[in-house]
Design an enzyme around this catalytic site. Structure first.
Site, PDB file in Angstrom:
ATOM      1  CE1 TYR A 142      27.631  -9.326   9.005  1.00 55.40           C
ATOM      2  CE2 TYR A 142      29.108  -9.671  10.860  1.00 55.40           C
ATOM      3  CZ  TYR A 142      27.886  -9.871  10.257  1.00 55.40           C
ATOM      4  OH  TYR A 142      26.934 -10.603  10.896  1.00 55.40           O
ATOM      5  CE  LYS A 190      16.915 -10.509  -3.106  1.00 55.81           C
ATOM      6  NZ  LYS A 190      15.710 -11.361  -3.082  1.00 55.81           N
ATOM      7  CG  ASP A 223      14.570 -14.451  -1.656  1.00 59.64           C
ATOM      8  OD1 ASP A 223      15.487 -15.031  -2.290  1.00 59.64           O
ATOM      9  OD2 ASP A 223      13.699 -13.758  -2.219  1.00 59.64           O
ATOM     10  CG  ASP A 247      25.210 -13.380  11.210  1.00 60.37           C
ATOM     11  OD1 ASP A 247      25.567 -14.167  12.095  1.00 60.37           O
ATOM     12  OD2 ASP A 247      24.541 -12.347  11.423  1.00 60.37           O
ATOM     13  CG  ASP A 251      21.989 -17.468  14.373  1.00 59.22           C
ATOM     14  OD1 ASP A 251      23.205 -17.774  14.321  1.00 59.22           O
ATOM     15  OD2 ASP A 251      21.501 -16.747  15.261  1.00 59.22           O
TER      16      ASP A 251
END
Ligand code: IPM
Ligand code: MN
Length: 358
Positions: A142, A190, A223, A247, A251
């Site tokens: 970000y 990751k 993932d 983020d 959600d």
């Protein structure tokens, strides 16, 4: 006396904020907590009035407060402005950075009375769901530099950068929280592809070994984590992760609770100063109709009491009152399924019911 900067923002922000203030008024009276609210404009409404989503006077009010109670910002009206003028990029991200709110805490709880609103099969959520996500909030992709679109518009760059100290400070909080919960941390990265994730994993592993050997630590690729969250959410206790992964996963996890209108988050810095907001957004399609679910905003007020003002008991009382109202069958439209025993109520009524049950 605590000073609270209240920034209702756009869309449903003002109407749900009104309910949160009602709840705060009642709980502060009961617990002898003295609160002084300072209301100010942020987001689209501030663009309309002052031509900027984060006016100087709003920032000043925040600087002079003990905590920020935030509604939500944005909406179709401001979507086509240049990026840095848009409510989200121009207000929320600068606020996070300005106050160094590096730790975003997102509790994901399925209130037992709402089990039917969860999109997963019953046997997966038999005991409800209770996860806390610790998302790093002021670094990573970000904010990393360089970040630009090339002059000829043929390529663009974002930079995913993490330093050891940035990883350590959020990891400390996650481990400490796990200690007073179920003692499990899942660190999500990751590391099979990204260098920043390799450093993330090494740093978390080292910190764990040195200071938190009593906590069970596991690592998971993002993932896989996305998949595991819907396959078996109860394997998670505390999830620790970076800005963008957090983020996305939050959600996804939020939908386990049935509605985005049910979850709130706390963003805090080293000194405990924080910004408290619902995670659901402005919902422009239902704004002004008195039908929005105020529970997320009310929960964000509870988190403010807990994390910044250190009034844990008052915060717990609010959470209990919400659970009580839900178990009596009261539902706003977003969580109403039409089942026997459910009573449809509007925004104001839900706020009043929670106040009555405090
Ligand atoms: C969130 C939001 C923000 C984010 C947006 C509005 C910039 O999605 O708080 O999760 O991506 O952090
Ligand atoms: Mn988000």
């Amino acid at each position: 006396m605590y000073k609270i900067a209240v920034l209702p923002g756009d869309g449903i922000g003002p109407e749900v904020m009104k309910q949160a203030i009602k709840v705060l008024d009642k709980i502060s009276e009961k617990h002898n907590i003295s609160l002084q609210y300072k209301f100010s404009d942020v987001g689209g409404i501030a663009i309309d009035k002052y031509d900027t989503p984060l006016p100087e006077h709003t920032l000043k009010i925040c600087e002079n407060s003990d905590a920020i109670l935030f509604g939500s910002v944005g909406g179709p009206k401001w979507e086509n402005l240049p990026p840095d003028k848009q409510p989200e990029r121009g207000a929320l991200l600068p606020l996070r950075k300005h106050f160094n709110l590096f730790a975003n805490i997102r509790p994901v709880k399925v209130f037992k009375p709402l089990k039917d609103s969860c999109s997963l099969k019953d046997h997966l959520i038999e005991d409800g769901i209770d996860i806390v996500i610790f998302r790093e909030l002021t670094s990573g992709i970000y904010f990393g530099q360089p970040k630009y679109i090339s002059e000829d518009n043929t390529f663009a760059i974002d930079t995913m950068k993490y330093s050891v100290s940035e990883i350590e400070r959020i990891a400390h909080l996650a481990f400490e929280t796990a200690r007073i919960r179920n003692k499990r941390v899942t660190s999500v990265d990751k590391a099979n592809v990204l260098m920043s994730s390799i450093l993330w994993r090494e740093t978390v592993t080292k910190l764990h070994k040195e200071e938190y050997p009593d906590i069970e630590l596991s690592h998971m690729y993002v993932d896989n984590a996305a998949m595991q969250l819907v396959r078996n959410p109860n394997q998670f206790d505390v999830i620790l992760t970076g800005n963008m992964f957090g983020d996305i996963l939050s959600d996804e996890a939020a939908m386990l609770s049935g509605s985005l209108g049910m979850l709130a988050s706390a963003s805090i810095n080293e000194s405990g100063f924080g910004l408290y907001e619902p995670i659901g957004g402005t919902a422009p399609d239902i704004a002004g109709q008195n039908i929005a679910n105020p529970i997320a905003q009310i929960l964000s007020a509870a988190y403010m009491l807990r994390y910044s003002l250190k009034h844990d008991e008052a915060a717990t009382k609010i959470e209990k009152a919400i659970e009580e109202v839900l178990s009596k069958g009261y539902r706003t439209k977003d969580i109403y399924t039409g089942k026997k025993g459910e009573i449809l109520v509007n925004t104001e009524e839900m706020g009043d019911l929670i106040v009555e049950n405090l």
